[in-house]
Scaffold this active site. Structure first.
Site, PDB file in Angstrom:
ATOM      1  N   HIS A   1       0.850  -1.199   0.000  1.00 17.30           N
ATOM      2  CA  HIS A   1       0.000   0.000   0.000  1.00 17.30           C
ATOM      3  C   HIS A   1       0.881   1.242   0.000  1.00 17.30           C
ATOM      4  CE1 HIS A   1      -3.188   2.792   1.026  1.00 17.30           C
ATOM      5  NE2 HIS A   1      -4.074   1.817   1.013  1.00 17.30           N
TER       6      HIS A   1
ATOM      7  N   ARG B   1      -7.562   9.907  -0.191  1.00 24.70           N
ATOM      8  CA  ARG B   1      -7.382  10.250  -1.605  1.00 24.70           C
ATOM      9  C   ARG B   1      -8.712  10.209  -2.345  1.00 24.70           C
ATOM     10  NH1 ARG B   1      -3.890   6.036  -3.623  1.00 24.70           N
ATOM     11  NH2 ARG B   1      -4.057   5.014  -1.587  1.00 24.70           N
TER      12      ARG B   1
END
Length: 451
Positions: free
Chosen positions: A277, A300
């Protein structure tokens, strides 16, 4: 005696869901977990749970379907796609999320679009981290059942299963150790123990697959991330060693269930497919800590963007996780930062406040951010102006050079106030594991189910 109960090994969200399903069908269940308390990594999930065709989506007018989710997942899986498993996951996802709401009264009304999804489908509630809220909801309901007279549920913690009891090829129970003593439970067994992303010992599963992990297409020059080096003319860089990376996983993630199943004749699928990640949170007070908190992808999804230490953008922030990770490795201008403008912050303020309280994120003006990075404020202004232009017409590849499709919380301005965190890639999911079919039956190397 053998069929009088079902045994669930592992007390995360998967284990709790299995236990409640047994109860709903009138059975008895015992959950065994080696940790002092249940929850596992499920309680750490920070963005939500993906589903297509849920009631929450219909209420919000989101035109998503299981078929679209299935196509997105197949595309994301690339060479690792397993069609029958993908169909089972995606087509049962909507009813599963509705079950969480209906059966346990859990809030799944907030929906975001995260990386690689065609529609908003990541469900969470209005407050708290969704993993904590959902998993605790099921844990509390199971504990309540276990407290009833003549309860049909039991939970045994600090108990490590070390053997699956077999009668021929059939698994009929488990042996476990607790407080230095050995105990036995008999019954059909469900393994829900999770991955192995925190075992860095020399003989670990993680160690055994790291060379094959390096061969995955995501880490090659031909990948989307690799080919984008041409945008700025930088040379290709080989990926770091898997064991050198930090992890988001708790110390319990050592692959116990995978090893148990192998010992009982099971084969495995795709153990090398360990997901890295891109947004592990670097603690300024302890930057080298091997275990890191995760910055939720929902940050995000709400409009947060990633920039390098020169104040430049270098990727599609909502690309697949391996893509964003690879772009960070190729860019190399560390520390990379995740920044949210005021609009994005307001969409996901609870998360930001939580990270800020832990010292992992801070509020800064554009001028303060530029000063910390050692760049002129005009550089941020230039980067934001370019990003704003790209958002106006994502199909214009000259202005939108990183190929980003979806832009949220626009526009960005250097005069705004930002939430800022330093980030680095971290071991996150073990996408592979015990081989199973779409009915969750564990498989041998020949493809037959282990009863």
């Amino acid at each position: 005696e053998i069929m009088s109960q079902v045994i669930v090994v592992g007390g995360g969200l998967s284990g709790m869901s299995a236990a409640h399903t047994v109860l709903e069908h009138g059975g008895k269940v015992v959950v065994i977990d080696k940790s002092p308390f249940c929850g596992g990594n499920s309680t750490k999930a920070t963005s939500g749970i993906n589903a297509a065709g849920s009631r929450s989506q219909r209420i919000l007018g989101i035109p998503d379907t299981p078929e679209i989710f299935e196509a997105d997942t197949t595309n994301s899986a690339a060479e690792g796609a397993r069609p029958e498993l993908i169909k089972a996951l995606t087509h049962q996802s909507g009813p599963a999320v509705d079950w969480l709401a209906d059966r346990f009264g859990l809030d799944v009304s907030v929906i975001a679009r995260l990386a690689a999804h065609s529609h908003p489908r990541t469900h969470r509630g209005k407050e708290r981290f969704p993993g904590m809220a959902l998993t605790y909801g099921l844990m509390e309901a199971l504990d309540a059942e276990a407290q009833k007279p003549n309860a049909k549920a039991r939970v045994i913690n600090k108990a490590k299963v070390f053997e699956l009891i077999r009668n021929g090829d059939e698994v009929i129970g488990v042996k476990y150790e607790k407080d230095g003593k050995t105990y036995t439970e008999m019954g059909p067994t469900i393994i829900t123990t999770g991955g192995f992303g925190a075992d860095f010992t020399p003989d670990s599963l993680l160690s055994s697959i790291q060379e094959k992990w390096r061969t995955m297409e995501a880490w090659q020059k031909t990948s989307r991330a690799g080919t984008q080096n041409a945008v700025t003319g930088i040379p290709f860089k080989e990926v770091p060693g898997l064991l050198s990376l930090p992890t988001t996983n708790g110390p319990h993630c050592t692959g116990d269930g995978v090893k148990l199943a192998i010992g009982a004749g099971a084969t495995v699928y795709d153990l090398h497919a360990v997901q890295v990640h891109p947004t592990g949170l670097i603690d300024p007070a302890d930057p080298d800590n091997k275990v890191k908190f995760l910055a939720a992808e929902a940050l995000r999804g709400s409009g947060g963007i990633v920039i390098n230490n020169k104040g430049e953008k270098f990727c599609d922030d909502l690309g697949k996780r391996d893509y964003v990770t690879m772009r960070m490795w190729q860019d190399g201008n560390t520390p990379h930062r995740l920044i949210l403008n005021s609009k994005a912050r307001d969409l996901i303020s609870w998360h930001c406040e939580h990270y800020q309280g832990r010292g992992l994120m801070k509020q800064m003006t554009g001028a303060e951010l530029a000063k910390e990075m050692g760049i002129p404020l005009t550089k941020l202004k230039e980067t934001f102006a370019e990003y704003n232009e790209a958002s106006k017409n994502p199909e214009d590849t000259k202005k939108n050079k990183w190929g980003k499709k979806f832009f949220h919380s626009m526009p960005y301005s250097e005069t705004d106030t930002f939430m800022v965190a330093q980030i680095c890639p971290v071991i996150h999911y073990c996408m592979g594991g015990v081989a199973a079919n779409q009915y969750s039956e564990v498989l041998t190397e020949k493809g037959s189910a282990i009863p």
